[in-house]
Design an enzyme around this catalytic site. Sequence first.
Site, PDB file in Angstrom:
ATOM      1  CG  ASN A   1       4.629  -8.345  10.604  1.00  0.00           C
ATOM      2  OD1 ASN A   1       5.627  -7.749  10.215  1.00  0.00           O
ATOM      3  ND2 ASN A   1       3.709  -8.816   9.789  1.00  0.00           N
TER       4      ASN A   1
ATOM      5  N   GLY B   1      10.415  -4.754  12.549  1.00  0.00           N
ATOM      6  CA  GLY B   1      11.027  -3.430  12.407  1.00  0.00           C
ATOM      7  C   GLY B   1      10.533  -2.389  13.392  1.00  0.00           C
TER       8      GLY B   1
ATOM      9  CE1 TYR C   1       9.254   3.996   1.299  1.00  0.00           C
ATOM     10  CE2 TYR C   1      10.879   5.764   1.198  1.00  0.00           C
ATOM     11  CZ  TYR C   1      10.196   4.792   1.913  1.00  0.00           C
ATOM     12  OH  TYR C   1      10.455   4.619   3.251  1.00  0.00           O
TER      13      TYR C   1
END
Length: 320
Positions: free
Chosen positions: A46, A48, A198
């Site tokens: 939605n 980037g 991450y």
Amino acid sequence: MLTNIILSLPPIILLGYLANRFIFRGASCKSKNRLDSKVAIVTGSNCGIGFETALDLAKRGATVILACRDRKKAEDAVEKIKMEKASAKVYFEELDLSDKESIKNFSDRIKNKYKRLDILINNAGLLSSAYRETKDGFESQFGVMHLGHFYLTYLLIDLLKSSRQSRIINVSSNAHRFCSIKWDDIMFKNNYKSFRVYQQAKLANILFTLELKKRYENDGITAVSLHPGFVKTEINRHFTEKLGLRTVLFAFFYPFYLLGSMDAKYGAQTTIHCAVADEIIQENGLYYSNCKPAKCSGQAMDENSSKRLWDLSLKLLKIE
Ligand SMILES: *[C@@H]1O[C@H](CO)[C@@H](O)[C@H](O)[C@H]1NC(C)=O
Ligand SMILES: *[C@@H]1O[C@H](CO)[C@@H](O)[C@H](O)[C@H]1NC(C)=O
Ligand SMILES: *[C@@H]1O[C@H](CO)[C@@H](O)[C@H](O)[C@H]1NC(C)=O
């Protein structure tokens, strides 16, 4: 001291700007291939990179499914794509990668509605500054970026197999370097380090690709992973939500970050290249950056780790 800092700002900002214009912009996807009659899924699309990727694939004639959690934002994204191309075949399907049941429901709906799946882009990312758990009790970053995509890919693999020359594309990151899998505490329950988690999830994406390639290349599935570049995205919002030293540093570096990073449109180029270019089919299992094959870390090429991670993922997700 303070004067020095202030005086050094303009040249740094200028350098950042020039780097942005001429270096970080990176390569563009050169392929003009059309995707008429092909079906593609893009997770986290939605905004980037995911959004720009979906837009590009839709313009090439593909049927594009925006697999997102937030209905409102995804429907806005569908509208935006249709404003650029009124005839775009673009649809929203709800998918929450932090919830096994949602992933299962999503894949069931896809299998009912579509007879083929040519391109699966595992793009959705997440940076979280604190330890959080998904519905199924996994650490959120590892749970969403690795396990969620693992499960999604697993459930859709037969559909991918049945569509000849399908592609699975994992958006990883150069952040995977300087890191290894922490086998003894893979969810970092003890001593949470958000960026380390991450990095590990991004390394896991590459190891997953390696194993996918080994398992499915004879089924006509090409699996690749990639580094999108240093891109402005909404990913940082989780990073900055907890006030502390990190926030102060972030605020200080933010102008450089804005100037030095590229727009999502450029950041999507390598993903698009992997989704459409012909040569990808002969280059199965590779890691891409700047629209061409790149080196990933030694850790990311270790076949023992990729096998071990695959087995551990099956066990955690309670499959087979
Ligand atoms: C999955 O689908 C079932 C059956 O339609 C529904 O009851 C359930 O709420 C759905 N779960 C999620 C997380 O979407
Ligand atoms: C993408 O990443 C997921 C999660 O790490 C992994 O399960 C999958 O095999 C990867 N696929 C490819 C093509 O790299
Ligand atoms: C992988 O595992 C095999 C068998 O256990 C071992 O002989 C080999 O050294 C391992 N390779 C690496 C890179 O760890």
